[in-house]
Design a protein around this motif. Structure first.
Motif, PDB file in Angstrom:
ATOM      1  N   SER A  31       0.815  -1.216   0.000  1.00 52.91           N
ATOM      2  CA  SER A  31       0.000   0.000   0.000  1.00 52.91           C
ATOM      3  C   SER A  31       0.848   1.266   0.000  1.00 52.91           C
ATOM      4  O   SER A  31       0.432   2.287  -0.525  1.00 52.91           O
ATOM      5  N   GLN A  32       2.047   1.191   0.605  1.00 46.94           N
ATOM      6  CA  GLN A  32       2.841   2.400   0.737  1.00 46.94           C
ATOM      7  C   GLN A  32       4.320   2.036   0.852  1.00 46.94           C
ATOM      8  O   GLN A  32       4.674   0.983   1.359  1.00 46.94           O
ATOM      9  N   VAL A  33       5.165   2.942   0.366  1.00 51.37           N
ATOM     10  CA  VAL A  33       6.615   2.800   0.484  1.00 51.37           C
ATOM     11  C   VAL A  33       7.109   3.952   1.353  1.00 51.37           C
ATOM     12  O   VAL A  33       6.885   5.114   1.028  1.00 51.37           O
ATOM     13  N   VAL A  34       7.753   3.620   2.473  1.00 53.62           N
ATOM     14  CA  VAL A  34       8.237   4.634   3.413  1.00 53.62           C
ATOM     15  C   VAL A  34       9.762   4.660   3.349  1.00 53.62           C
ATOM     16  O   VAL A  34      10.427   3.727   3.789  1.00 53.62           O
ATOM     17  N   PRO A  35      10.352   5.721   2.796  1.00 56.77           N
ATOM     18  CA  PRO A  35      11.816   5.794   2.743  1.00 56.77           C
ATOM     19  C   PRO A  35      12.416   6.081   4.117  1.00 56.77           C
ATOM     20  O   PRO A  35      11.825   6.760   4.934  1.00 56.77           O
ATOM     21  N   VAL A  36      13.601   5.526   4.329  1.00 58.92           N
ATOM     22  CA  VAL A  36      14.335   5.697   5.588  1.00 58.92           C
ATOM     23  C   VAL A  36      15.607   6.479   5.282  1.00 58.92           C
ATOM     24  O   VAL A  36      16.164   6.360   4.195  1.00 58.92           O
ATOM     25  N   PHE A  37      16.083   7.252   6.226  1.00 63.43           N
ATOM     26  CA  PHE A  37      17.304   8.061   6.090  1.00 63.43           C
ATOM     27  C   PHE A  37      17.206   9.012   4.895  1.00 63.43           C
ATOM     28  O   PHE A  37      18.113   9.108   4.077  1.00 63.43           O
ATOM     29  N   GLN A  38      16.101   9.747   4.803  1.00 64.50           N
ATOM     30  CA  GLN A  38      15.868  10.657   3.677  1.00 64.50           C
ATOM     31  C   GLN A  38      16.818  11.836   3.657  1.00 64.50           C
ATOM     32  O   GLN A  38      17.206  12.308   2.597  1.00 64.50           O
ATOM     33  N   SER A  39      17.173  12.336   4.813  1.00 60.69           N
ATOM     34  CA  SER A  39      18.013  13.528   4.864  1.00 60.69           C
ATOM     35  C   SER A  39      19.489  13.206   4.650  1.00 60.69           C
ATOM     36  O   SER A  39      20.176  13.915   3.933  1.00 60.69           O
ATOM     37  N   SER A  40      19.980  12.149   5.265  1.00 60.54           N
ATOM     38  CA  SER A  40      21.417  11.845   5.197  1.00 60.54           C
ATOM     39  C   SER A  40      21.825  11.204   3.875  1.00 60.54           C
ATOM     40  O   SER A  40      22.972  11.329   3.469  1.00 60.54           O
ATOM     41  N   LYS A  41      20.941  10.523   3.201  1.00 61.45           N
ATOM     42  CA  LYS A  41      21.194   9.903   1.896  1.00 61.45           C
ATOM     43  C   LYS A  41      22.514   9.119   1.860  1.00 61.45           C
ATOM     44  O   LYS A  41      23.438   9.456   1.125  1.00 61.45           O
ATOM     45  N   PRO A  42      22.614   8.039   2.647  1.00 57.14           N
ATOM     46  CA  PRO A  42      23.860   7.259   2.655  1.00 57.14           C
ATOM     47  C   PRO A  42      24.039   6.463   1.367  1.00 57.14           C
ATOM     48  O   PRO A  42      23.079   6.192   0.645  1.00 57.14           O
ATOM     49  N   ARG A  43      25.271   6.091   1.104  1.00 52.75           N
ATOM     50  CA  ARG A  43      25.579   5.272  -0.069  1.00 52.75           C
ATOM     51  C   ARG A  43      25.198   3.823   0.176  1.00 52.75           C
ATOM     52  O   ARG A  43      24.845   3.424   1.276  1.00 52.75           O
ATOM     53  N   LEU A  44      25.325   3.025  -0.878  1.00 50.88           N
ATOM     54  CA  LEU A  44      24.875   1.633  -0.862  1.00 50.88           C
ATOM     55  C   LEU A  44      25.572   0.805   0.206  1.00 50.88           C
ATOM     56  O   LEU A  44      24.931  -0.025   0.856  1.00 50.88           O
ATOM     57  N   ASP A  45      26.879   0.994   0.435  1.00 49.70           N
ATOM     58  CA  ASP A  45      27.585   0.173   1.414  1.00 49.70           C
ATOM     59  C   ASP A  45      27.011   0.335   2.817  1.00 49.70           C
ATOM     60  O   ASP A  45      26.891  -0.634   3.575  1.00 49.70           O
ATOM     61  N   CYS A  46      26.597   1.526   3.172  1.00 49.95           N
ATOM     62  CA  CYS A  46      25.966   1.774   4.469  1.00 49.95           C
ATOM     63  C   CYS A  46      24.573   1.152   4.516  1.00 49.95           C
ATOM     64  O   CYS A  46      24.190   0.539   5.518  1.00 49.95           O
ATOM     65  N   LEU A  47      23.827   1.299   3.440  1.00 50.99           N
ATOM     66  CA  LEU A  47      22.476   0.746   3.390  1.00 50.99           C
ATOM     67  C   LEU A  47      22.477  -0.775   3.503  1.00 50.99           C
ATOM     68  O   LEU A  47      21.587  -1.364   4.118  1.00 50.99           O
ATOM     69  N   ILE A  48      23.479  -1.417   2.927  1.00 51.05           N
ATOM     70  CA  ILE A  48      23.572  -2.875   2.999  1.00 51.05           C
ATOM     71  C   ILE A  48      23.754  -3.331   4.442  1.00 51.05           C
ATOM     72  O   ILE A  48      23.161  -4.328   4.868  1.00 51.05           O
ATOM     73  N   GLU A  49      24.543  -2.610   5.212  1.00 55.22           N
ATOM     74  CA  GLU A  49      24.748  -2.950   6.630  1.00 55.22           C
ATOM     75  C   GLU A  49      23.422  -2.911   7.388  1.00 55.22           C
ATOM     76  O   GLU A  49      23.098  -3.828   8.142  1.00 55.22           O
ATOM     77  N   VAL A  50      22.654  -1.853   7.190  1.00 56.76           N
ATOM     78  CA  VAL A  50      21.372  -1.701   7.877  1.00 56.76           C
ATOM     79  C   VAL A  50      20.368  -2.730   7.351  1.00 56.76           C
ATOM     80  O   VAL A  50      19.637  -3.350   8.128  1.00 56.76           O
ATOM     81  N   TYR A  51      20.362  -2.937   6.048  1.00 55.54           N
ATOM     82  CA  TYR A  51      19.428  -3.877   5.417  1.00 55.54           C
ATOM     83  C   TYR A  51      19.609  -5.300   5.965  1.00 55.54           C
ATOM     84  O   TYR A  51      18.632  -5.972   6.298  1.00 55.54           O
ATOM     85  N   ARG A  52      20.851  -5.746   6.070  1.00 57.26           N
ATOM     86  CA  ARG A  52      21.109  -7.106   6.560  1.00 57.26           C
ATOM     87  C   ARG A  52      20.597  -7.291   7.986  1.00 57.26           C
ATOM     88  O   ARG A  52      19.987  -8.317   8.304  1.00 57.26           O
ATOM     89  N   SER A  53      20.832  -6.316   8.820  1.00 59.26           N
ATOM     90  CA  SER A  53      20.348  -6.418  10.200  1.00 59.26           C
ATOM     91  C   SER A  53      18.826  -6.401  10.262  1.00 59.26           C
ATOM     92  O   SER A  53      18.223  -7.142  11.039  1.00 59.26           O
ATOM     93  N   CYS A  54      18.214  -5.562   9.444  1.00 65.17           N
ATOM     94  CA  CYS A  54      16.751  -5.518   9.412  1.00 65.17           C
ATOM     95  C   CYS A  54      16.177  -6.853   8.943  1.00 65.17           C
ATOM     96  O   CYS A  54      15.186  -7.339   9.500  1.00 65.17           O
ATOM     97  N   GLN A  55      16.802  -7.452   7.944  1.00 60.88           N
ATOM     98  CA  GLN A  55      16.323  -8.739   7.441  1.00 60.88           C
ATOM     99  C   GLN A  55      16.477  -9.844   8.491  1.00 60.88           C
ATOM    100  O   GLN A  55      15.625 -10.721   8.601  1.00 60.88           O
ATOM    101  N   GLU A  56      17.555  -9.784   9.282  1.00 57.47           N
ATOM    102  CA  GLU A  56      17.732 -10.761  10.364  1.00 57.47           C
ATOM    103  C   GLU A  56      16.591 -10.647  11.371  1.00 57.47           C
ATOM    104  O   GLU A  56      16.044 -11.646  11.827  1.00 57.47           O
TER     105      GLU A  56
END
Length: 188
Positions: free
Chosen positions: A151-176
């Protein structure tokens, strides 16, 4: 347990990612941006005041100088209170939900909470931004009428706009944590 790593944003600016592990089902990620630069603040202030002084010498109206000082102060306060975000935090708890907090330079904080029952998934998405492809982390919310739809897509870290390597770190932990939550919700 707390860890801190240095990353950069999409423009090459410095970011610091702090990861806090409270339990296997609860983690917090804090992305900190650099504070307001005194050099840039001084440059903008001097430019506005010099332009006002130039107009004052042409018009010989002291209201121009007063207005320049007033506008500069109001602009700085507005920027610190509504625009400049120093830290963005993502707290994920598998049985409860996801909380996103933005801390502004003035001390103001805004918080958004999403119940875990509404979360379908956390993904890394890509977008075209200023003639380049950027990646951003987003939370997909379930449609209440169609649970298999988004129904909706909620972006995270909109202001800081980190690169992919940082996002992968957060993504893996969220998936765990999401996998842990799905595992505990399906077991009897």
């Amino acid at each position: 347990m707390e860890e801190e790593q240095k990353f950069s944003d999409i423009c090459g600016g410095r970011l610091a990612l702090q990861r806090r592990y409270y339990s296997p089902s609860c983690r917090e990620f804090c992305l900190s941006c650099p504070r307001l630069s005194l050099r840039s603040l001084t440059a903008v202030t001097c430019t506005v005041w010099l332009a006002a002084y130039g107009l004052f010498t042409l018009c010989e109206n002291s209201m121009i100088l007063s207005a320049a000082i007033f506008i500069t102060l109001l602009g700085l306060l507005g920027y610190l209170h509504f625009v400049k975000i120093d830290q963005e935090t993502l707290l994920i708890i598998d049985s409860l939900g996801i909380q996103m907090t933005s801390s502004y330079a003035s001390g103001k904080e805004t918080t958004t909470f999403i119940e875990m029952g509404k979360v379908k998934d956390v993904v890394i998405n890509e977008a075209i931004y200023m003639q380049k492809v950027i990646y951003y982390l987003c939370i997909l919310l379930k449609d209440p009428m169609e649970p298999h739809e988004i129904s909706q897509v909620v972006p995270v870290f909109q202001s800081s706009k980190p690169r992919l390597d940082c996002l992968i770190e957060v993504y893996r932990s969220c998936q765990e944590i999401l996998a842990h939550e799905k595992g505990t919700s399906t077991s009897p």
